[in-house]
Motif scaffolding. Structure first.
Motif, PDB file in Angstrom:
ATOM      1  N   LEU A  90       0.823  -1.211   0.000  1.00 32.82           N
ATOM      2  CA  LEU A  90       0.000   0.000   0.000  1.00 32.82           C
ATOM      3  C   LEU A  90       0.857   1.260   0.000  1.00 32.82           C
ATOM      4  N   ILE A  91       2.004   1.204   0.639  1.00 35.27           N
ATOM      5  CA  ILE A  91       2.921   2.348   0.638  1.00 35.27           C
ATOM      6  C   ILE A  91       3.389   2.647  -0.786  1.00 35.27           C
ATOM      7  N   GLY A  92       3.648   1.586  -1.552  1.00 38.07           N
ATOM      8  CA  GLY A  92       4.044   1.771  -2.941  1.00 38.07           C
ATOM      9  C   GLY A  92       2.953   2.464  -3.754  1.00 38.07           C
ATOM     10  N   ILE A  93       1.690   2.080  -3.497  1.00 35.27           N
ATOM     11  CA  ILE A  93       0.567   2.710  -4.191  1.00 35.27           C
ATOM     12  C   ILE A  93       0.460   4.178  -3.795  1.00 35.27           C
ATOM     13  N   ALA A  94       0.607   4.454  -2.492  1.00 37.47           N
ATOM     14  CA  ALA A  94       0.518   5.834  -2.003  1.00 37.47           C
ATOM     15  C   ALA A  94       1.621   6.710  -2.582  1.00 37.47           C
ATOM     16  N   LEU A  95       2.791   6.145  -2.751  1.00 33.44           N
ATOM     17  CA  LEU A  95       3.900   6.887  -3.346  1.00 33.44           C
ATOM     18  C   LEU A  95       3.616   7.240  -4.801  1.00 33.44           C
ATOM     19  N   GLU A  96       3.079   6.277  -5.531  1.00 37.69           N
ATOM     20  CA  GLU A  96       2.836   6.469  -6.957  1.00 37.69           C
ATOM     21  C   GLU A  96       1.619   7.340  -7.228  1.00 37.69           C
ATOM     22  N   LEU A  97       0.629   7.296  -6.310  1.00 37.24           N
ATOM     23  CA  LEU A  97      -0.620   8.037  -6.502  1.00 37.24           C
ATOM     24  C   LEU A  97      -0.802   9.032  -5.347  1.00 37.24           C
ATOM     25  N   PRO A  98      -0.106  10.150  -5.374  1.00 41.32           N
ATOM     26  CA  PRO A  98      -0.116  11.084  -4.243  1.00 41.32           C
ATOM     27  C   PRO A  98      -1.478  11.701  -3.937  1.00 41.32           C
ATOM     28  N   GLU A  99      -2.395  11.693  -4.910  1.00 42.80           N
ATOM     29  CA  GLU A  99      -3.727  12.251  -4.665  1.00 42.80           C
ATOM     30  C   GLU A  99      -4.745  11.180  -4.276  1.00 42.80           C
ATOM     31  N   ALA A 100      -4.314   9.940  -4.224  1.00 44.97           N
ATOM     32  CA  ALA A 100      -5.185   8.849  -3.782  1.00 44.97           C
ATOM     33  C   ALA A 100      -5.201   8.796  -2.251  1.00 44.97           C
TER      34      ALA A 100
END
Length: 254
Positions: free
Chosen positions: A57-67
Motif C-alpha cells: 500500500l505504501i508503494g501505491i501511495a507513493l505512486e498516486l499522491p492524490e489517492a
C-alpha cells in the motif's frame, strides 16, 4: 480486539512486497475492459485488508499522491514497521491501522478498490464471510475488489506436503525449529528418491519453492494453523452469496 501478543504475525512479521496484480491501475483496466466505469485511479480510495507491514500500500501511495490509502491488520508488529516507513517517507495520503477485520462495518467508509491478499485461505469461515461482506458493504459504486486464495486441484499436492510437515513438527513450539525441521523433512523425501518419477518431480518442485520463500512467508503460508484452498466454483458461489459478481483474474492470461 484480540490479544496481539498471541498473534503469530507478531512473532514473525510477514514480509511485505508490491502486488503488481492488485494495483488499482491494473484493476481499473480490467474493469474497463469488461464494460465498467471505474473511479479515476489518480484520486481513488484504496483499502487493503490484512496489509501486514503496508509495503504494498505504501508503494501505491507513493505512486498516486492524490489517492487515499487505508491499510488494516490485526498484528501490531507489522503496523508499527509500516508506520515507521510512512513517517520516514513523509507520506500524508496513507493510514495504517491495527484493527480487527471483524469490527469493520459500513461506517468504516467507501472505497473504490479493496485489496485482500493472502487472507482468505488462512482464516476461519466466519472471517472469510466478513471479508466478502466488507467487499460488498464498503465498495463504492463501480468498485473492484481483489481477493487472492489457494485453489484446487493444484493445491492438492501442496496440501500433501503441508500435512506431512505439520505432523512432523507437531511437538515443536519454536517457530524457527518448525521451519528448519519441515525443510529438512522435504529434503529427506527428495533425497530418498521414493515413489515414481512423476511423484519425485512434484516433490522436487515443491522443495525448490520452499527454499526460495523466506522463513516468515514459509511459516505463515505452509505451517500456519489454517490453510484452506477452495475450488474456483466454490469461491464464485461464496461471492454470489454476498451479492458480488466475479469480474476476471487479476492476471488476465490465467
Amino acid at each position: 480486539m484480540s490479544d496481539a501478543a498471541a498473534n503469530p504475525y507478531d512473532t514473525l512479521v510477514y514480509p511485505g512486497f508490491a502486488l503488481t496484480q492488485a494495483h488499482p491501475d491494473r484493476l481499473a483496466t480490467l474493469a474497463t475492459l469488461f464494460g465498467m466505469t471505474p473511479a479515476d485511479v489518480s484520486r481513488c480510495r484504496v483499502l487493503e485488508l490484512g496489509c501486514g507491514d503496508g509495503v504494498n500500500l505504501i508503494g501505491i501511495a507513493l505512486e498516486l499522491p492524490e489517492a487515499t490509502c487505508v491499510g488494516v491488520d490485526l498484528a501490531a508488529a507489522g503496523i508499527k514497521k509500516g508506520r515507521a516507513i510512512v513517517h520516514e517517507l513523509g507520506l500524508k495520503n496513507i493510514t495504517l491501522q491495527q484493527y480487527d477485520i471483524m469490527d469493520i462495518s459500513r461506517d468504516f467508509g467507501q472505497f473504490d478498490f479493496i485489496i485482500v491478499h493472502g487472507v482468505y485461505s488462512w482464516v476461519p469461515p466466519a472471517v472469510r464471510d466478513q471479508l466478502l461482506i466488507i467487499c460488498k458493504e464498503n465498495l463504492a459504486k463501480n468498485g473492484v475488489a481483489y481477493v487472492s486464495y489457494n485453489t484446487y486441484p493444484g493445491c492438492h499436492l501442496r496440501d500433501m506436503m503441508r500435512n506431512m510437515m505439520t505432523y512432523h513438527v507437531r511437538d515443536f513450539s519454536d517457530p524457527q525449529q518448525q521451519i528448519d525441521e519441515s525443510r529438512a523433512l522435504i529434503r529427506f523425501l527428495v533425497d530418498a528418491g521414493m515413489g515414481n518419477e512423476q511423484y519425485q518431480k512434484s516433490l522436487h518442485k515443491e522443495f525448490e519453492s520452499i527454499l526460495v520463500r523466506s522463513d516468515h512467508a514459509f511459516f505463515h503460508d505452509d505451517l500456519g494453523e489454517i490453510n484452506t484452498p477452495v475450488y474456483f466454483y466454490q469461491f464464485v458461489e461464496h461471492a454470489t452469496q454476498h451479492r458480488l459478481q466475479y469480474l476476471s483474474e487479476a492476471d488476465f492470461v490465467e
